[in-house]
Write a protein that holds these residues in place. Structure first.
Motif, PDB file in Angstrom:
ATOM      1  N   GLY A  90       0.947  -1.678  -0.042  1.00 22.11           N
ATOM      2  CA  GLY A  90      -0.049  -0.236  -0.143  1.00 22.11           C
ATOM      3  C   GLY A  90       0.947   1.088   0.066  1.00 22.11           C
ATOM      4  O   GLY A  90       0.019   2.668  -0.907  1.00 22.11           O
ATOM      5  N   THR A  91       2.160   1.088   0.783  1.00 19.12           N
ATOM      6  CA  THR A  91       3.179   2.299   0.990  1.00 19.12           C
ATOM      7  C   THR A  91       3.555   2.630  -0.692  1.00 19.12           C
ATOM      8  O   THR A  91       3.505   3.713  -0.724  1.00 19.12           O
ATOM      9  CB  THR A  91       3.830   2.533   2.176  1.00 19.12           C
ATOM     10  OG1 THR A  91       3.084   1.953   3.107  1.00 19.12           O
ATOM     11  CG2 THR A  91       4.951   3.237   1.516  1.00 19.12           C
ATOM     12  N   GLN A  92       3.409   1.712  -1.177  1.00 16.24           N
ATOM     13  CA  GLN A  92       4.622   1.816  -2.663  1.00 16.24           C
ATOM     14  C   GLN A  92       3.829   2.541  -3.614  1.00 16.24           C
ATOM     15  O   GLN A  92       4.025   2.665  -3.823  1.00 16.24           O
ATOM     16  CB  GLN A  92       5.235   0.548  -2.990  1.00 16.24           C
ATOM     17  CG  GLN A  92       5.871   0.274  -2.219  1.00 16.24           C
ATOM     18  CD  GLN A  92       6.638  -1.346  -2.557  1.00 16.24           C
ATOM     19  OE1 GLN A  92       6.976  -2.166  -2.225  1.00 16.24           O
ATOM     20  NE2 GLN A  92       8.014  -1.585  -1.884  1.00 16.24           N
ATOM     21  N   ILE A  93       2.093   1.685  -4.078  1.00 15.91           N
ATOM     22  CA  ILE A  93       1.713   2.263  -4.435  1.00 15.91           C
ATOM     23  C   ILE A  93       0.961   3.741  -4.279  1.00 15.91           C
ATOM     24  O   ILE A  93       0.583   4.708  -4.849  1.00 15.91           O
ATOM     25  CB  ILE A  93      -0.217   1.512  -4.488  1.00 15.91           C
ATOM     26  CG1 ILE A  93       0.299   0.050  -5.174  1.00 15.91           C
ATOM     27  CG2 ILE A  93      -0.822   2.255  -5.089  1.00 15.91           C
ATOM     28  CD1 ILE A  93      -0.784  -0.934  -4.670  1.00 15.91           C
ATOM     29  N   LEU A  94       0.834   4.264  -2.600  1.00 16.12           N
ATOM     30  CA  LEU A  94       1.216   5.723  -2.419  1.00 16.12           C
ATOM     31  C   LEU A  94       1.711   6.553  -2.714  1.00 16.12           C
ATOM     32  O   LEU A  94       1.298   7.463  -3.478  1.00 16.12           O
ATOM     33  CB  LEU A  94       0.425   5.353  -0.706  1.00 16.12           C
ATOM     34  CG  LEU A  94       0.245   6.913  -0.905  1.00 16.12           C
ATOM     35  CD1 LEU A  94      -0.835   7.891  -1.532  1.00 16.12           C
ATOM     36  CD2 LEU A  94       0.158   7.211   0.865  1.00 16.12           C
TER      37      LEU A  94
ATOM     38  N   GLY B 267      -2.185  13.407   4.331  1.00 15.46           N
ATOM     39  CA  GLY B 267      -1.263  14.364   3.656  1.00 15.46           C
ATOM     40  C   GLY B 267      -2.434  14.062   1.996  1.00 15.46           C
ATOM     41  O   GLY B 267      -2.848  15.657   2.015  1.00 15.46           O
ATOM     42  N   GLY B 268      -2.274  13.157   1.894  1.00 19.97           N
ATOM     43  CA  GLY B 268      -2.910  12.665   0.187  1.00 19.97           C
ATOM     44  C   GLY B 268      -4.020  12.861   0.479  1.00 19.97           C
ATOM     45  O   GLY B 268      -4.838  13.782   0.211  1.00 19.97           O
ATOM     46  N   VAL B 269      -5.235  12.651   1.493  1.00 24.95           N
ATOM     47  CA  VAL B 269      -6.451  12.717   1.929  1.00 24.95           C
ATOM     48  C   VAL B 269      -6.741  14.588   1.755  1.00 24.95           C
ATOM     49  O   VAL B 269      -7.758  14.997   0.924  1.00 24.95           O
ATOM     50  CB  VAL B 269      -7.147  12.549   3.080  1.00 24.95           C
ATOM     51  CG1 VAL B 269      -8.534  12.746   3.284  1.00 24.95           C
ATOM     52  CG2 VAL B 269      -7.340  10.364   2.703  1.00 24.95           C
ATOM     53  N   LEU B 270      -5.528  15.119   2.353  1.00 24.43           N
ATOM     54  CA  LEU B 270      -5.994  16.676   2.441  1.00 24.43           C
ATOM     55  C   LEU B 270      -5.705  17.273   1.265  1.00 24.43           C
ATOM     56  O   LEU B 270      -6.183  17.983   0.674  1.00 24.43           O
ATOM     57  CB  LEU B 270      -4.591  17.491   3.550  1.00 24.43           C
ATOM     58  CG  LEU B 270      -4.585  18.899   4.135  1.00 24.43           C
ATOM     59  CD1 LEU B 270      -6.111  19.606   4.211  1.00 24.43           C
ATOM     60  CD2 LEU B 270      -4.052  19.156   4.966  1.00 24.43           C
ATOM     61  N   ILE B 271      -4.486  16.722   0.686  1.00 21.09           N
ATOM     62  CA  ILE B 271      -5.059  17.781  -1.069  1.00 21.09           C
ATOM     63  C   ILE B 271      -5.905  17.444  -1.952  1.00 21.09           C
ATOM     64  O   ILE B 271      -6.776  18.133  -2.357  1.00 21.09           O
ATOM     65  CB  ILE B 271      -3.336  16.598  -1.963  1.00 21.09           C
ATOM     66  CG1 ILE B 271      -1.476  17.437  -0.713  1.00 21.09           C
ATOM     67  CG2 ILE B 271      -3.741  17.153  -2.614  1.00 21.09           C
ATOM     68  CD1 ILE B 271      -0.878  16.377  -1.442  1.00 21.09           C
ATOM     69  N   ALA B 272      -6.950  16.107  -1.280  1.00 21.16           N
ATOM     70  CA  ALA B 272      -7.512  15.365  -2.476  1.00 21.16           C
ATOM     71  C   ALA B 272      -8.269  15.799  -2.011  1.00 21.16           C
ATOM     72  O   ALA B 272      -9.480  16.766  -2.958  1.00 21.16           O
ATOM     73  CB  ALA B 272      -7.840  13.800  -2.598  1.00 21.16           C
ATOM     74  N   LEU B 273      -9.275  16.378  -0.978  1.00 21.41           N
ATOM     75  CA  LEU B 273     -10.498  17.679  -0.749  1.00 21.41           C
ATOM     76  C   LEU B 273     -10.194  18.618  -0.288  1.00 21.41           C
ATOM     77  O   LEU B 273     -11.490  19.494  -0.646  1.00 21.41           O
ATOM     78  CB  LEU B 273     -10.553  16.726   0.708  1.00 21.41           C
ATOM     79  CG  LEU B 273     -10.835  15.407   1.838  1.00 21.41           C
ATOM     80  CD1 LEU B 273     -11.166  15.258   3.083  1.00 21.41           C
ATOM     81  CD2 LEU B 273     -11.435  15.313   0.922  1.00 21.41           C
TER      82      LEU B 273
ATOM     83  N   SER C 295       5.824   9.696   2.802  1.00 20.30           N
ATOM     84  CA  SER C 295       5.692   8.544   2.258  1.00 20.30           C
ATOM     85  C   SER C 295       7.157   7.533   1.316  1.00 20.30           C
ATOM     86  O   SER C 295       7.430   6.581   1.624  1.00 20.30           O
ATOM     87  CB  SER C 295       5.011   8.851   0.577  1.00 20.30           C
ATOM     88  OG  SER C 295       4.460   7.246   0.125  1.00 20.30           O
ATOM     89  N   ALA C 296       7.714   8.721   1.183  1.00 23.04           N
ATOM     90  CA  ALA C 296       9.295   7.836   0.886  1.00 23.04           C
ATOM     91  C   ALA C 296      10.031   7.599   2.108  1.00 23.04           C
ATOM     92  O   ALA C 296      10.099   5.861   2.041  1.00 23.04           O
ATOM     93  CB  ALA C 296      10.026   8.838  -0.140  1.00 23.04           C
ATOM     94  N   LEU C 297       9.739   8.158   3.545  1.00 18.34           N
ATOM     95  CA  LEU C 297      10.053   8.005   4.901  1.00 18.34           C
ATOM     96  C   LEU C 297       9.751   5.996   5.270  1.00 18.34           C
ATOM     97  O   LEU C 297      10.321   5.484   5.503  1.00 18.34           O
ATOM     98  CB  LEU C 297      10.228   8.562   6.126  1.00 18.34           C
ATOM     99  CG  LEU C 297      10.979   9.864   5.561  1.00 18.34           C
ATOM    100  CD1 LEU C 297      10.649  11.285   6.938  1.00 18.34           C
ATOM    101  CD2 LEU C 297      12.469   9.700   5.456  1.00 18.34           C
ATOM    102  N   ALA C 298       7.929   6.608   4.964  1.00 14.53           N
ATOM    103  CA  ALA C 298       7.518   5.022   5.029  1.00 14.53           C
ATOM    104  C   ALA C 298       8.360   3.824   4.472  1.00 14.53           C
ATOM    105  O   ALA C 298       8.325   2.367   5.029  1.00 14.53           O
ATOM    106  CB  ALA C 298       5.915   4.680   4.988  1.00 14.53           C
ATOM    107  N   VAL C 299       8.353   4.297   2.975  1.00 10.08           N
ATOM    108  CA  VAL C 299       8.709   2.996   2.052  1.00 10.08           C
ATOM    109  C   VAL C 299       9.962   2.319   2.713  1.00 10.08           C
ATOM    110  O   VAL C 299      10.018   1.056   2.637  1.00 10.08           O
ATOM    111  CB  VAL C 299       8.943   3.031   1.139  1.00 10.08           C
ATOM    112  CG1 VAL C 299       9.671   2.644   0.069  1.00 10.08           C
ATOM    113  CG2 VAL C 299       7.080   3.511   0.358  1.00 10.08           C
TER     114      VAL C 299
END
Length: 161
Positions: free
Chosen positions: A32-36, A114-120, A67-71
């Motif tokens: 999931g993290t890599q897809i994100l 962060g992704g949710v915030l950007i989209a919303l 996201s990069a740090l999570a990966v």
């Protein structure tokens, strides 16, 4: 060190079990993290993104880095294992990779929010987007931290022989 051990396991078997459980958890989180991360990389190359304001660019940059740090944290156990393989360090491997996975989850939550915030922010007012994003963060904290911490704190003590 690891506190609980099944009666039928020796410490080596217990470490192997913990390592295998951790690997199963990481497989799910890594995908999931890599897809994100891949999706986030593509956003910067969209024409409309260049017209976005500083707030959006800042949230995007922080989200991409999280996201990069999570990966990196979710993949680190693989590298760690390769380096310490057959060195008799399984006890350290399990403990350290557990902490890497926990840190990866923190950055994953940051990236998701962060992704949710950007989209919303695109489809509603910024204030509404921030409020909903805070609720999403609270949701994650509740289910990923508060409930497990509560269950752990209120568990029945194990009988001792």
């Amino acid at each position: 060190m690891i506190r609980y051990q099944r009666e039928e396991e020796d410490s080596g078997e217990q470490l192997d079990r913990h390592w295998n459980e951790l690997l199963q958890e990481l497989r799910l989180a890594q995908t999931g993290t890599q897809i994100l991360f891949a999706f986030l990389l593509s956003i910067a190359f969209q024409n409309q993104f260049h017209a976005a304001d500083t707030f959006t660019h800042t949230v995007y940059a922080a989200t991409l880095v999280a996201s990069a740090l999570a990966v990196a944290l979710f993949l680190a156990p693989v590298s760690f294992h390769r380096i310490v393989y057959r060195q008799g360090l399984r006890d350290r491997l399990v403990i350290i990779t557990d902490w890497l996975a926990r840190a990866g989850l923190v950055f994953l939550v940051a990236a998701i929010c962060g992704g949710v915030l950007i989209a919303l922010d695109v489809v509603m007012s910024r204030t509404a987007a921030i409020v909903i994003d805070a609720a999403v963060l609270a949701w994650f904290v509740t289910f990923w931290l508060a409930i497990p911490a509560y269950v752990r704190a209120t568990r029945e003590p194990e009988p001792h022989d």
